[in-house]
Design an enzyme around this catalytic site. Structure first.
Site, PDB file in Angstrom:
ATOM      1  N   CYS A 206      -1.176   1.510  -4.267  1.00 37.15           N
ATOM      2  CA  CYS A 206      -1.915   1.509  -3.010  1.00 37.15           C
ATOM      3  C   CYS A 206      -3.144   0.602  -3.036  1.00 37.15           C
ATOM      4  O   CYS A 206      -3.684   0.267  -1.980  1.00 37.15           O
ATOM      5  CB  CYS A 206      -2.337   2.931  -2.651  1.00 37.15           C
ATOM      6  SG  CYS A 206      -0.961   4.092  -2.524  1.00 37.15           S
TER       7      CYS A 206
ATOM      8  N   HIS B 115      -9.955  -1.509 -13.739  1.00 33.68           N
ATOM      9  CA  HIS B 115      -8.626  -1.192 -14.269  1.00 33.68           C
ATOM     10  C   HIS B 115      -8.793  -0.323 -15.505  1.00 33.68           C
ATOM     11  O   HIS B 115      -9.393  -0.739 -16.492  1.00 33.68           O
ATOM     12  CB  HIS B 115      -7.883  -2.479 -14.621  1.00 33.68           C
ATOM     13  CG  HIS B 115      -6.393  -2.331 -14.620  1.00 33.68           C
ATOM     14  ND1 HIS B 115      -5.740  -1.338 -15.321  1.00 33.68           N
ATOM     15  CD2 HIS B 115      -5.415  -3.027 -13.989  1.00 33.68           C
ATOM     16  CE1 HIS B 115      -4.435  -1.452 -15.130  1.00 33.68           C
ATOM     17  NE2 HIS B 115      -4.211  -2.458 -14.316  1.00 33.68           N
TER      18      HIS B 115
ATOM     19  N   HIS C  74     -20.458   1.949   7.185  1.00 33.79           N
ATOM     20  CA  HIS C  74     -19.109   2.468   7.400  1.00 33.79           C
ATOM     21  C   HIS C  74     -18.352   2.543   6.078  1.00 33.79           C
ATOM     22  O   HIS C  74     -18.548   1.704   5.193  1.00 33.79           O
ATOM     23  CB  HIS C  74     -18.338   1.583   8.388  1.00 33.79           C
ATOM     24  CG  HIS C  74     -19.077   1.303   9.658  1.00 33.79           C
ATOM     25  ND1 HIS C  74     -19.263   2.258  10.634  1.00 33.79           N
ATOM     26  CD2 HIS C  74     -19.711   0.181  10.100  1.00 33.79           C
ATOM     27  CE1 HIS C  74     -19.961   1.736  11.625  1.00 33.79           C
ATOM     28  NE2 HIS C  74     -20.251   0.481  11.327  1.00 33.79           N
TER      29      HIS C  74
ATOM     30  N   HIS D 287      -9.281   4.930   0.973  1.00 33.98           N
ATOM     31  CA  HIS D 287      -7.824   4.966   1.041  1.00 33.98           C
ATOM     32  C   HIS D 287      -7.316   6.365   1.371  1.00 33.98           C
ATOM     33  O   HIS D 287      -7.644   7.341   0.691  1.00 33.98           O
ATOM     34  CB  HIS D 287      -7.236   4.499  -0.289  1.00 33.98           C
ATOM     35  CG  HIS D 287      -5.769   4.780  -0.429  1.00 33.98           C
ATOM     36  ND1 HIS D 287      -4.847   4.343   0.500  1.00 33.98           N
ATOM     37  CD2 HIS D 287      -5.069   5.458  -1.374  1.00 33.98           C
ATOM     38  CE1 HIS D 287      -3.633   4.734   0.134  1.00 33.98           C
ATOM     39  NE2 HIS D 287      -3.751   5.411  -0.993  1.00 33.98           N
TER      40      HIS D 287
ATOM     41  N   ASN E 226      -0.009   8.255   4.690  1.00 27.15           N
ATOM     42  CA  ASN E 226      -0.380   7.318   3.638  1.00 27.15           C
ATOM     43  C   ASN E 226       0.518   6.090   3.760  1.00 27.15           C
ATOM     44  O   ASN E 226       1.674   6.115   3.345  1.00 27.15           O
ATOM     45  CB  ASN E 226      -0.218   7.984   2.267  1.00 27.15           C
ATOM     46  CG  ASN E 226      -0.636   7.075   1.114  1.00 27.15           C
ATOM     47  OD1 ASN E 226      -0.847   5.879   1.295  1.00 27.15           O
ATOM     48  ND2 ASN E 226      -0.737   7.645  -0.073  1.00 27.15           N
TER      49      ASN E 226
END
Length: 483
Positions: free
Chosen positions: A216, A295, A379, A383, A416
């Site tokens: 995602c 990562h 703002h 996700h 999603n």
């Protein structure tokens, strides 16, 4: 009263450089030159006479400086602008309520009755509404989980998004110099980026990239890649397309860790047009200010918390580990630790440092200070991975319901949609008329690997919702809803 004190402290620290140094310095310099004006005039006249006597060296030096200025102007890092974006809104007949989903799953004669009840419970608690979408290959009877249908779904979503963004911007397809397409689980040959090049007959010199397996968060990975490619390509347009193809990824088995994906992922996609042309600044919506990528895949638990595999019956699915939320929290902590110093005002950085210093050096039992990111951003686009993800981030960052609204309403209305969900959220904020010139928006995405990525945008103009075309406009008056 405490709020007023906090605002005063923030103002004082943020403007300390001006209040205690620059303004007094300017005052002293002004007083000095006011009393030495005559001497300054004499110095200017003297310099002019010297220039007339040494005209050739002065011209040579000036020419060299002009050359350096032009060289720097041509080779300096260029700003990346978001000209406009478009999100895909499927046809009404593809809506899939909880009842339709359960009935459609029962018709496959694959799922046990216990697992049908399990999926229904997940849907009822997931934060998804009754109007999310599945592709025809899944909601149709019989289902058609084949490569041809997957390509058809990809073309339907991707071309619709691109057509809309080209129409909104007035950019011709042949002007596009960079194409980046991401779809985590569907990677056909030829690639999806090649499909775009073929459909729109793009120029032979186009730089084409196809990202897969990145989950995602691939939407922001693509934005970051587009930004770096634009730095090496002056006066160029970059087209970024984010989607997830569902046709071949509806899990037809009874492993509950894999059934979770069936319940929350839905049909959707987005296309974003980036530019580094200085002339596009005035008509662009946003300027890309920062991208920060984290990562944590070096750790085995992070690497394997989202895992595509076969179940004991040989059916392929994506398993979500029970460690997923913990790994997402660790990745988010690392990401905001990197992003914070780049975006937070000095007052927040000072409070964070003092708290950390007290804890580490003096071993004081004080609570870790959580920076107030509301001072850095107007703002938030988080996700819409699921209700639990949003609840955790809302608590950790101490965000209000109003700031969480775009993410929660996107999860409710569209589900999603993987890497494209952030753009449905930004479209929601625009449709509500909340974007003002200078506003800063923080996009946060999570993905397999495990990754946490951030992008910071600054609005270049007020966004008038009456002039917008996006998937929320015909129903934005119905939101927010109580979930």
């Amino acid at each position: 009263m405490d709020t007023k004190k906090n605002h005063f402290f923030h103002f004082l620290i943020t403007h300390a450089l001006y209040l205690f140094f620059i303004i007094p310095l300017l005052g002293a310099l002004s007083a000095h030159y006011f009393f030495t004006l005559t001497a300054l005039q004499d110095a200017i006249l003297h310099t002019w006479h010297l220039l007339k006597l040494n005209l050739a060296p002065v011209l040579a030096c000036t020419s060299f400086l002009v050359f350096l200025g032009k060289f720097y102007s041509k080779n300096r890092p260029r700003n990346a602008y978001l000209v406009d974006f478009a999100c895909y809104k499927p046809k009404p007949e593809l809506m899939c309520s909880t009842e339709r989903y359960v009935e459609r799953s029962r018709q496959e004669n694959v799922f046990t009755e216990e697992n049908l009840c399990f999926q229904k419970k997940v849907l009822e608690r997931s934060g998804l509404g009754q109007k999310t979408y599945f592709p025809e290959s899944i909601v149709g009877v019989p289902a058609k989980p084949c490569l041809e249908e997957a390509r058809r779904e990809a073309g339907m979503v991707i071309f619709a998004c691109i057509d809309e963004v080209l129409e909104k911007t007035g950019v011709r397809a042949e002007e596009i110099g960079i194409v980046v397409v991401n779809s985590s689980l569907f990677g056909p040959t030829p690639s999806l980026s090649a499909m775009v090049v073929n459909h729109y007959k793009l120029v032979g010199s186009v730089k084409s990239y196809n990202l897969s397996g990145m989950g995602c968060s691939a939407g922001l990975v693509s934005i970051d890649l587009g930004k770096h490619l634009l730095k090496a390509s002056p006066n160029c347009y970059a087209l970024v397309v984010s989607t997830e193809i569902q046709t071949l990824n509806w899990y037809l088995g009874n492993d509950r860790s894999m059934l979770m994906s069936n319940c929350i992922f839905r049909l959707g996609g987005a296309a974003v047009l980036l530019s580094n042309r200085p002339s596009d600044r005035r008509r662009s919506k946003y300027q890309l200010m920062r991208t920060v990528r984290t990562h944590t895949g070096a750790h085995d638990n992070s690497y394997s918390c989202v895992w595509q595999e076969e179940d004991h019956d040989g059916r392929v699915g994506v398993a979500l580990s029970k460690d997923l939320m913990a790994m997402a929290g660790d990745a988010l902590k690392t990401n905001i630790t990197t992003l914070g110093p780049l975006v937070l005002p000095m007052s927040e950085q000072l409070l964070f440092f003092l708290t950390l210093f007290a804890r580490k050096v003096f071993k004081m039992k004080v609570k870790p200070y959580i920076p107030n990111f509301k001072l850095a951003f107007e703002h938030f686009c988080i996700h819409a991975g699921g209700k639990a993800v949003l609840n955790t981030i809302e608590k950790n960052l101490e965000l209000s319901e109003w700031r969480m609204e775009p993410s929660r309403m996107t999860l409710y209305r569209f589900g999603n949609t993987s890497s494209s969900s952030l753009w449905y959220e930004l479209a929601y904020i625009e449709a509500k008329g909340r974007i003002r010139k200078g506003d800063r928006t923080w996009q946060i995405a999570f993905g397999s690997g495990f990754k946490c990525n951030s992008a910071v945008w600054r609005a270049l103009k007020n966004i008038n919702p009456a002039m917008e075309k996006n998937p929320w406009m015909d129903e934005i008056h119905e939101f927010p809803v109580t979930i």
